[in-house]
Scaffold this motif. Structure first.
Motif, PDB file in Angstrom:
ATOM      1  N   GLY A 122       0.939  -1.323   0.146  1.00 56.59           N
ATOM      2  CA  GLY A 122      -0.067   0.032   0.055  1.00 56.59           C
ATOM      3  C   GLY A 122       0.628   1.239   0.075  1.00 56.59           C
ATOM      4  N   GLY A 125       2.488   1.964  -3.448  1.00 54.39           N
ATOM      5  CA  GLY A 125       1.264   2.446  -4.249  1.00 54.39           C
ATOM      6  C   GLY A 125       1.148   3.845  -4.342  1.00 54.39           C
ATOM      7  N   ILE A 135      -3.749  -0.043  -6.777  1.00 57.24           N
ATOM      8  CA  ILE A 135      -3.049  -0.540  -5.672  1.00 57.24           C
ATOM      9  C   ILE A 135      -3.997  -1.798  -5.559  1.00 57.24           C
TER      10      ILE A 135
END
Length: 208
Positions: A122, A125, A135
């Protein structure tokens, strides 16, 4: 001799500023892992006529992730030390319980490993400017294989870490082992980025 001096400087820094020391150390070793990954990619693709330049922003993203994770891993190690002791109370021999060691490694791999990997995907991304759709696709593509690879590598490393390393040195030891893990994650993340960019370019071409 230099190693002894470096260890002394680290110990003094840890005692004065533990979480800052862990953050910088983890960030630097994460950046080193990405540097090795990029140099490896350039070596493997040396036959290409036009190689992309070294991506300093990519290395800085890995440093930023490691910097943020260092104190979190440090707190996690404090938690494990407190709630998963390796020696029972009243154990005068100081002998480490293998069952307790296995429980600590199990807690680390079943709880922190999946969370840390999810945070990595995460965070990368977001720092790369990906939208939620990209993502989510990245989670779908690389989370499961990366987690399985983690469980094939890290239990033994963490067993050595928890058994033999003093508490202040567990994050640096983990990060040092993690240079090779970061190399793997960096290559995996870079490959996924290239796939997404090619797919996006193909969609733009078809829609034009």
């Amino acid at each position: 001799m230099a190693n002894v001096a470096l260890a002394r400087v680290y110990q003094q820094s840890f005692e004065a500023h533990p979480y800052y020391t862990l953050a910088v150390t983890n960030g630097a070793l994460n950046a080193l892992g990405d540097t090795v990954a990029q140099l490896t990619q350039r070596f493997n693709e040396k036959h290409r006529r036009h190689q992309p330049p070294y991506d300093i922003l990519r290395t800085l993203r890995f440093f930023a992730f490691g910097f943020g994770m260092g104190p979190l891993i440090g707190r996690w190690n404090f938690f494990l030390e407190r709630h998963f002791p390796l020696r029972s109370l009243g154990n005068e021999t100081g002998k480490v319980s293998l069952r307790a060691l296995a429980r600590r490694v199990g807690a680390d791999q079943l709880f922190m490993a999946p969370i840390g990997l999810a945070m990595f995907i995460g965070s990368m991304g977001v720092m790369e400017g990906r939208d939620p759709k990209h993502i989510a696709q990245r989670y779908n593509d690389i989370y499961k294989p990366a987690l399985i690879a983690n469980w094939q590598v890290w239990p033994l490393a963490q067993l050595i870490n928890f058994r033999f390393m003093p508490l202040p040195y567990r994050v640096p030891f983990q990060s040092s082992c993690g240079v090779f893990w970061t190399l793997y994650l960096s290559l995996l993340n870079s490959k996924e980025s290239e796939v997404q960019e090619r797919n996006d370019q193909l969609k733009r071409t078809l829609n034009s």
